[in-house]
Design an enzyme around this catalytic site. Structure first.
Site, PDB file in Angstrom:
ATOM      1  N   LYS A 119     -34.987  52.559  -4.725  1.00 22.02           N
ATOM      2  CA  LYS A 119     -34.810  53.574  -3.670  1.00 22.02           C
ATOM      3  C   LYS A 119     -36.142  53.829  -2.959  1.00 22.02           C
ATOM      4  CE  LYS A 119     -30.797  55.352  -6.058  1.00 22.02           C
ATOM      5  NZ  LYS A 119     -30.185  56.282  -7.005  1.00 22.02           N
ATOM      6  N   GLN A 170     -31.794  61.592 -10.160  1.00 17.51           N
ATOM      7  CA  GLN A 170     -31.159  60.379 -10.680  1.00 17.51           C
ATOM      8  C   GLN A 170     -30.248  60.706 -11.864  1.00 17.51           C
ATOM      9  OE1 GLN A 170     -31.242  57.407  -9.263  1.00 17.51           O
ATOM     10  NE2 GLN A 170     -30.025  56.409 -10.817  1.00 17.51           N
ATOM     11  N   ASP A 188     -27.492  63.108  -1.858  1.00 19.01           N
ATOM     12  CA  ASP A 188     -26.525  62.455  -2.741  1.00 19.01           C
ATOM     13  C   ASP A 188     -25.098  62.927  -2.448  1.00 19.01           C
ATOM     14  OD1 ASP A 188     -27.013  60.488  -4.637  1.00 19.01           O
ATOM     15  OD2 ASP A 188     -28.060  61.861  -5.984  1.00 19.01           O
TER      16      ASP A 188
HETATM   17  N1  GUN Z   1     -26.792  57.053 -10.760  1.00 15.72           N
HETATM   18  C1  GUN Z   1     -25.938  56.063 -10.422  1.00 15.72           C
HETATM   19  N2  GUN Z   1     -25.579  56.153  -9.134  1.00 15.72           N
HETATM   20  C2  GUN Z   1     -26.202  57.244  -8.636  1.00 15.72           C
HETATM   21  C3  GUN Z   1     -26.225  57.849  -7.344  1.00 15.72           C
HETATM   22  O1  GUN Z   1     -25.569  57.428  -6.382  1.00 15.72           O
HETATM   23  N3  GUN Z   1     -27.021  58.953  -7.233  1.00 15.72           N
HETATM   24  C4  GUN Z   1     -27.740  59.441  -8.277  1.00 15.72           C
HETATM   25  N4  GUN Z   1     -28.461  60.530  -8.070  1.00 15.72           N
HETATM   26  N5  GUN Z   1     -27.727  58.894  -9.480  1.00 15.72           N
HETATM   27  C5  GUN Z   1     -26.971  57.793  -9.647  1.00 15.72           C
END
Ligand code: GUN
Length: 293
Positions: A60, A104, A127
């Site tokens: 990311k 996350q 998110d």
């Molecule tokens: N863990 C797996 N996919 C995601 C996501 O789309 N956002 C976040 N914050 N954690 C994740």
């Protein structure tokens, strides 16, 4: 070969290339950011040392660099409690230089994930997991939609796969994927069924799907008996078996029965990141308007 609608003729087992579409979307986004004069900035919060989560967070940050979004990473030890994580989120909420916040997931099991999600200001919730954002999505007036389902909608659009009138079956009911996926498909005029771990006669239902979205976290669980001939299959799974990444769909056995299918890796994953970048830019733009919140 299969007809999807009156105008689109699709070859058997078309592989939906999420990586290629991601590159295209990020290139466009970078130009938009450069022209905008905005300085979007994403903050990530990670708790503990799960190698997969660390890898996703690194990816990311790398994408941020690619599109000229600034980024900062907050890393907390595994032993951090709910209150400590929320305190960090609140610092980021108050920081005017931070456009978007991503915590996350999954968080360690001793942390109350829902409390943490609700601590993120809805206008920084790139998110799209905050109940305010999920509520807006289900009301049909979304601002930030969760990145994975939004990325899937983008991928379908880029390949001109028209979901209107389709019977879409979504396997899985998580707030990250299954539920928002169903809301987005409903808004796109699909007829939507959600299945889950208590669903009876699962293959009987999934075989009715024109579009099958699989987000169940079970490696290679979906075989040919789950799939109608000519269906579009979207695999959200990211499982590791002996260090090798695989999806929830048994790709090799299923692909010849589909008109289009996503690979793992290189399908949905890159689209999730593209959506996160788009949401972060949107958050930066919205922060300068008097918001709807
Ligand atoms: N863990 C797996 N996919 C995601 C996501 O789309 N956002 C976040 N914050 N954690 C994740």
């Amino acid at each position: 070969m299969r007809w999807h609608n009156a105008s689109l003729f699709i070859l058997n087992d078309m592989i939906l290339d999420g990586k290629k579409v991601q590159e295209k979307r990020l290139e466009i986004l970078k130009e938009q950011i450069d022209e905008s004069g905005f300085s979007p900035r994403l903050a990530t919060v990670i708790v503990g040392n799960d190698p997969a989560s660390e890898l996703y967070v690194r990816m990311k940050h790398r994408a941020c660099e690619q599109v000229h979004i600034g980024s900062v990473g907050v890393s907390l030890p595994e032993r951090a409690g709910t209150k400590e994580v929320i305190r960090e989120v609140q610092v980021l909420n108050r920081d005017p230089d931070i456009s978007g916040i991503l915590v996350q997931l999954p968080l360690p099991s001793h942390i109350d994930t829902m409390q943490v999600i609700e601590a993120v200001l809805p206008e920084k919730d790139v998110d799209g997991f905050h109940p305010a954002n999920l509520g807006r999505l289900f009301a049909g007036t979304p601002i930030f939609s969760p990145c994975t389902p939004q990325g899937i909608m983008t991928l379908l659009n880029e390949y001109q796969i028209e979901t209107e009138g389709m019977h879409a079956v979504v396997m899985g009911r998580s707030i990250e994927v299954g539920r928002p996926m169903a809301a987005l498909l409903l808004s796109a005029n699909a007829t939507v069924t959600i299945t889950h771990s208590k669903t009876r006669d699962l293959p009987l239902i999934t075989r009715q799907a024109d579009l099958l979205v699989v987000a169940i976290g079970k490696p290679r669980y979906v075989g040919p008996s789950f799939v109608k001939e000519g269906a579009v299959v979207i695999d959200v799974g990211t499982n590791r078996i002996d260090g090798v990444l695989c999806g929830d769909v048994d790709f090799d056995r299923v692909k010849d029965h589909t008109s289009a299918i996503t690979p793992v890796p290189g399908g949905v994953g890159p689209m999730t990141i593209a959506s996160l970048m788009e949401n972060t830019f949107l958050a930066a733009k919205r922060s300068l308007c008097t918001g709807v919140w």
